[in-house]
Design an enzyme around this catalytic site. Structure first.
Site, short mmCIF file in Angstrom:
data_model
loop_
_atom_site.label_atom_id
_atom_site.label_comp_id
_atom_site.label_asym_id
_atom_site.label_seq_id
_atom_site.Cartn_x
_atom_site.Cartn_y
_atom_site.Cartn_z
CG ASP A 180 -15.27 46.94 57.79
OD1 ASP A 180 -15.18 47.68 58.90
OD2 ASP A 180 -14.40 46.51 57.17
CG ASP A 209 -19.79 29.30 66.87
OD1 ASP A 209 -20.31 30.44 67.69
OD2 ASP A 209 -19.14 28.75 67.07
#
Length: 339
Positions: A180, A209
């Protein structure tokens, strides 16, 4: 704003806040303080009761950032308060992910976290908060600076790019993808130093993950093509590092042209226009006044195919970054000092 001025305006800046609980500081959220923090260096820094809120610095991503004063030392910090309101499970997941990242990072190019607290403030609904005690960056964000100075000199932009690249180099070496990078997440202090902030949608890619932080989380305007359209741009196989480079390229271009550069100023920045501009349209050309160095830098960052996009290591020695090395800090300090 100097400390003298802060003290003089202290009464008028005070905001109404919920009562402070002294319980559970540093508990459960982390087994030990972040490597960059030290609760023993300042007396009472591990107790939220020793802080007074002075002003609201900003809102976003389910939380509010306050300017706070540590009463025993009169040192100013930023306090990010994250509320577990709507979608509490997602907010909690992001909060604990951010805590885990902040525990690990310690770099002069990343905003320092001095502590993480749970059960700090509780509203009337009984919902508890997580609070991050952060380094206070007096100059605000790059977004704030661009509102006052929409177009920056290449010298200053070079300094911004180098600082962000140094921060990304450190984070990527720790297997952390920021996800971001944008003007409001790049903070500036009174020295003109730029540091990366807000790890709310960041992720560690080592042993984690990939779906822990979905590709669509973040600010879509600065997202890379492989994040917006992973099928077309093979985003499934991207480690995410190249996405941070794309975002930096958009930021650099924005600092030079004076507005968000991927769509025309008169176009509405909605999802459709942004998706088309990022994934399909021809690249936006830099103005003729741009030097060959900044044009080349932006081109390397904004390669749509992430596999041939410039890497952080390559860009750290790019001529645009090295050309202004001696004067960039002075130029950025000037802009920060006249905000």
């Amino acid at each position: 704003m100097t400390l003298v001025r802060e003290k003089r305006q202290k009464q008028s800046l005070r905001v109404t806040v919920p009562s402070i609980s002294q319980a559970n500081s540093w508990q459960r959220l982390q087994s030990s303080p972040p490597s960059s923090s030290s609760s023993s260096s300042s007396p009472g820094i591990d107790n939220l009761a020793n802080f007074e809120k002075l002003a609201v610095l900003g809102h976003g991503n389910g939380g509010t950032v306050y300017k706070v004063c540590h009463r025993p030392t009169n040192v100013i910090y930023a306090l990010k308060v994250l509320r577990f309101m709507e979608e509490p499970e997602m907010v909690q997941q992001r909060a604990f992910s951010e805590v885990e990242i902040l525990r690990r990072v310690d770099s002069g190019f990343v905003v320092m976290c001095h502590g993480v607290f749970e059960n700090g403030f509780s509203g009337a609904d009984g919902i508890e908060d997580i609070c991050f005690l952060l380094e206070y960056m007096e100059g605000g964000s790059l977004h704030d600076l661009l509102r006052k100075h929409p177009m920056l000199s290449e010298n200053a932009i070079s300094g911004i790019a180098r600082s962000v690249l140094e921060g990304l180099h450190y984070l990527h070496s720790m297997q952390i993808v920021h996800s971001d990078i944008k003007p409001s997440n790049l903070l500036i202090n009174r020295k003109g130093e730029v540091k990366i902030a807000d790890f709310g949608v960041s992720r560690c890619i080592a042993g984690v993950d990939k779906e822990q932080c979905p590709s669509y989380m973040g600010t879509c305007a600065y997202m890379s093509p492989e994040r917006i359209d992973p099928d077309r741009w093979d985003g499934v196989h991207s480690d995410g590092f190249a996405g941070d480079v794309w975002s930096l390229g958009v930021v650099v271009m924005e600092c030079f042209v004076g507005h968000f550069p991927l769509i025309k100023p008169e176009e509405k920045p909605d999802w459709i226009n942004l998706m088309c501009a990022i994934c399909f349209e021809e690249k936006r050309e830099m103005p003729e006044t741009a030097s060959a160095e900044i044009q080349s830098f932006v081109m390397r960052c904004l390669q749509r195919d992430w596999k041939i996009r410039g890497t952080v290591e390559e860009l750290l020695v790019h001529p645009f970054v090295t050309k202004f090395e001696e004067s960039a800090a002075e130029h950025l300090f000037y802009y920060a000092s006249v905000m």
